[in-house]
Design a protein around this motif. Sequence first.
Motif, short mmCIF file in Angstrom:
data_model
loop_
_atom_site.label_atom_id
_atom_site.label_comp_id
_atom_site.label_asym_id
_atom_site.label_seq_id
_atom_site.Cartn_x
_atom_site.Cartn_y
_atom_site.Cartn_z
N UNK A 166 -0.12 -5.45 8.70
CA UNK A 166 0.70 -4.93 9.79
C UNK A 166 0.08 -4.84 11.14
N UNK A 167 0.87 -5.62 12.23
CA UNK A 167 -0.02 -5.33 13.66
C UNK A 167 1.29 -5.05 14.46
N UNK A 178 -3.42 -1.99 7.04
CA UNK A 178 -3.50 -2.95 5.81
C UNK A 178 -3.07 -1.91 4.65
N UNK A 179 -2.55 -2.30 3.47
CA UNK A 179 -2.21 -1.31 2.52
C UNK A 179 -1.96 -2.49 1.40
N UNK A 218 -1.70 2.61 -1.25
CA UNK A 218 -2.58 3.00 -0.59
C UNK A 218 -2.60 2.20 0.86
N UNK A 219 -3.07 3.03 2.05
CA UNK A 219 -2.86 2.25 3.22
C UNK A 219 -3.93 3.07 4.30
N UNK A 258 -0.14 7.63 -1.47
CA UNK A 258 1.25 7.86 -2.21
C UNK A 258 1.23 7.71 -3.69
N UNK A 259 1.56 8.72 -4.69
CA UNK A 259 1.59 8.68 -5.83
C UNK A 259 3.20 8.98 -6.32
#
Length: 746
Positions: free
Chosen positions: A497-498, A515-516, A529-530, A560-561
């Motif tokens: 993402x930008x 980025x993730x 994950x990011x 996040x989980x």
Amino acid sequence: MHVGFVLNISFLLQLFKKILSVFLLLGMTAVSTSGYVKAQDHALYQNQTNVFHVVKPRTLQQVNNELEFTYTIDKSAIHFQLKVLKPESYVYRAQENDNQFDNEHVRLYIVSGNNERSSYVFGINHQSAYFDGIYDENSELSLDWNGQWDYSVEVSPTHWIATGSIPWTNLAFQSINIEQSIQLLVSKHGNNGLRILSSQPSYIDYTGFFDNFTKIDIETSQTSTLEFFPYYSFNHSIAGDNTQHNIGGEIFWQRSQNEHIDITFNPDFGQVESNDLIVNFSAIEDFFSEQRPFFTRNQGIFDVNGPENLRLLHTPRIGGSSFYEDVDARDIIGAGRYNFASGNASYSLLIASESDQKDILGRDFFATRAKINTTDGAIGISANFVNTPSLKRKSSVLGIDYYQLLSENFELSGAAVLSSIDEVDSTNDLGFWLNGNYQKNDIHLHEFTLFAYGKQLELNDAGFVQRVDRKQLEYEYAMLFPDLDSEFIEELTIKVEIEAKTNFDNEELPLQVGIGTEFTSTDGAAFEVGIEWLSAGKDDNLTRDFNSTNLDDSWSIEIVYESPEYPFGQIETEAIYGTENWSGRFYEATAGLNTELFNGLFTELEISYYESASWLNWGGENNVDEFDFTETAIDLKLNYRLSEAHEFRIRVELIAGTAVGLSGNSINVDGDRLEQEHPDDFTFSEAAFQFRYKYTLTKLSAVYFSYTFGGEFEDEIIGNSKRALFTRAIEGKDNHGVFFKTRLAF
């Protein structure tokens, strides 16, 4: 309604009527599609399928004998049966009707008409709970619509069945003809939405979603329906020791298949769920979705959404908090709505008026919209007018929006808006946005957004937007690996993402890059994950309209989980760590548990903690204070369904925080900080409690009883523990009361 306001907008109404006539002509001559399944000779049309497509993960693999769908059609309704042949583990969730489900459920999507870009949605889960709503091409699924339909659920150890009927009177058609057309799609959602099956190889986040429905010609009987919902309620304020009695009602009149008139008088919306408790120190207003019954019915045509959470019409403004006044809420004298459709065009008018309270005069609202659907797109025009007599302010907002499916892989949407404010210092300004989605071979997904909102663009009289004075470009690329043939990972997505932005003073605002990865495991767990980086730049919101503040570059990592379903329930966790503002470290952790404590008692518990070594707070004008800040929040929901008719809900929300002053600063014209007087330390806490009992008489009739309270506490003593702060907020109940309401359907 204030007469002067009506006179001032009369010329605009005449203009809108002319525009409607053009839309009507276009709608009557729009191209229709062919290739329908035909219900012949007035007999029941019957169909059955057990072949579905895996649309999440996005494999589009065909599966047999997992879901069986059978339906028949007559002049009054569609009668359906959905049989889940291979159910996932039966997960029981706290489900109040008309809320989206987390556990396994089925959905029917029905489009009325040939070229409509919105769909009625009907959902049922194995707990015999339901929701209904509308999905629009340019917005998410919204439960802002309620219909009259029937269903029943049977559950066994090996399968479960949902059977029901949806009368055609629920659907708004484009004409009063006996011969009509619908489009149909059916899906099954697994626990936590990790696996979704669809009757067509498409889903709501795919481009060209509406072009993949099964098209069916039907015959309907001409009917007119009238629904009347009178109510009686009383509110007793314990703190103020006063009682208020209210009598009012709502009327929903469907004159024909393509014409609806809705009226409410002296409405009382006390039965709705309370909004989330949020402590907001920023310049950005909190967004709350609409929950009030009158404004969640036949309202979908007004859904026009854009970047920065923009809503051209945000009905919580009506009778709710005023963005430009220091007023939390007013009573509504009455409101009316008129919907009409013809050909491929639809039109709607909404009028509402608030009552005067003490020295503050009520506002008047007028909103209108027209929309025409073409074979591959839609175009709409909107106009909102608000009179705020206490400020001698008249607001006009005009908008035109557009959607086009350029190919089966590429869709484009956009809008332009104009605000005109008539007050002591009159203003006018423009805004626009453009959004595109390109999905190549179900692996490479591209999305871009470009928007510019003028510095004097003012939409929050009747609408909502978080920030204006923005020129912004966003781009997101996602690569999907839907079938990895892995023993551990079932689906993998990598995202980049930008976000580049500036304002109309062309200040250097932070560049954002992220980025993730997201993936689901074969045992039903989900991971994210990011990593995100922001360049150094200015914050032009922190000090409101004063000097913008220079911020250092910053970064963060987020994990996040979401666990699979265990016998005791499901766990959700999120952790964020990084730097922010003036190079201060911060971290945030959230943990949630969804479980069934015992048969029928469902629990949702969420606990969050945030700590920052550089938390910034506006001190007025060009002053910004820096603190070492902590905040703890607890949100507990208990839902007990004694039976289908009896439901008890308890919700407790607690928030407490401490702020230790680090530096006081004055921001100069270059954005640099000049150290000033050291800020004072402070602590704060808030508490909210709601107990609600609901006795359901029919699908749309109920009796409500609730007890609520709220409390706040502030101090300059840092020594208080979080437990002590919570206790102080609970003890400081400054608004608590008892509410009773009966709402009947005739």
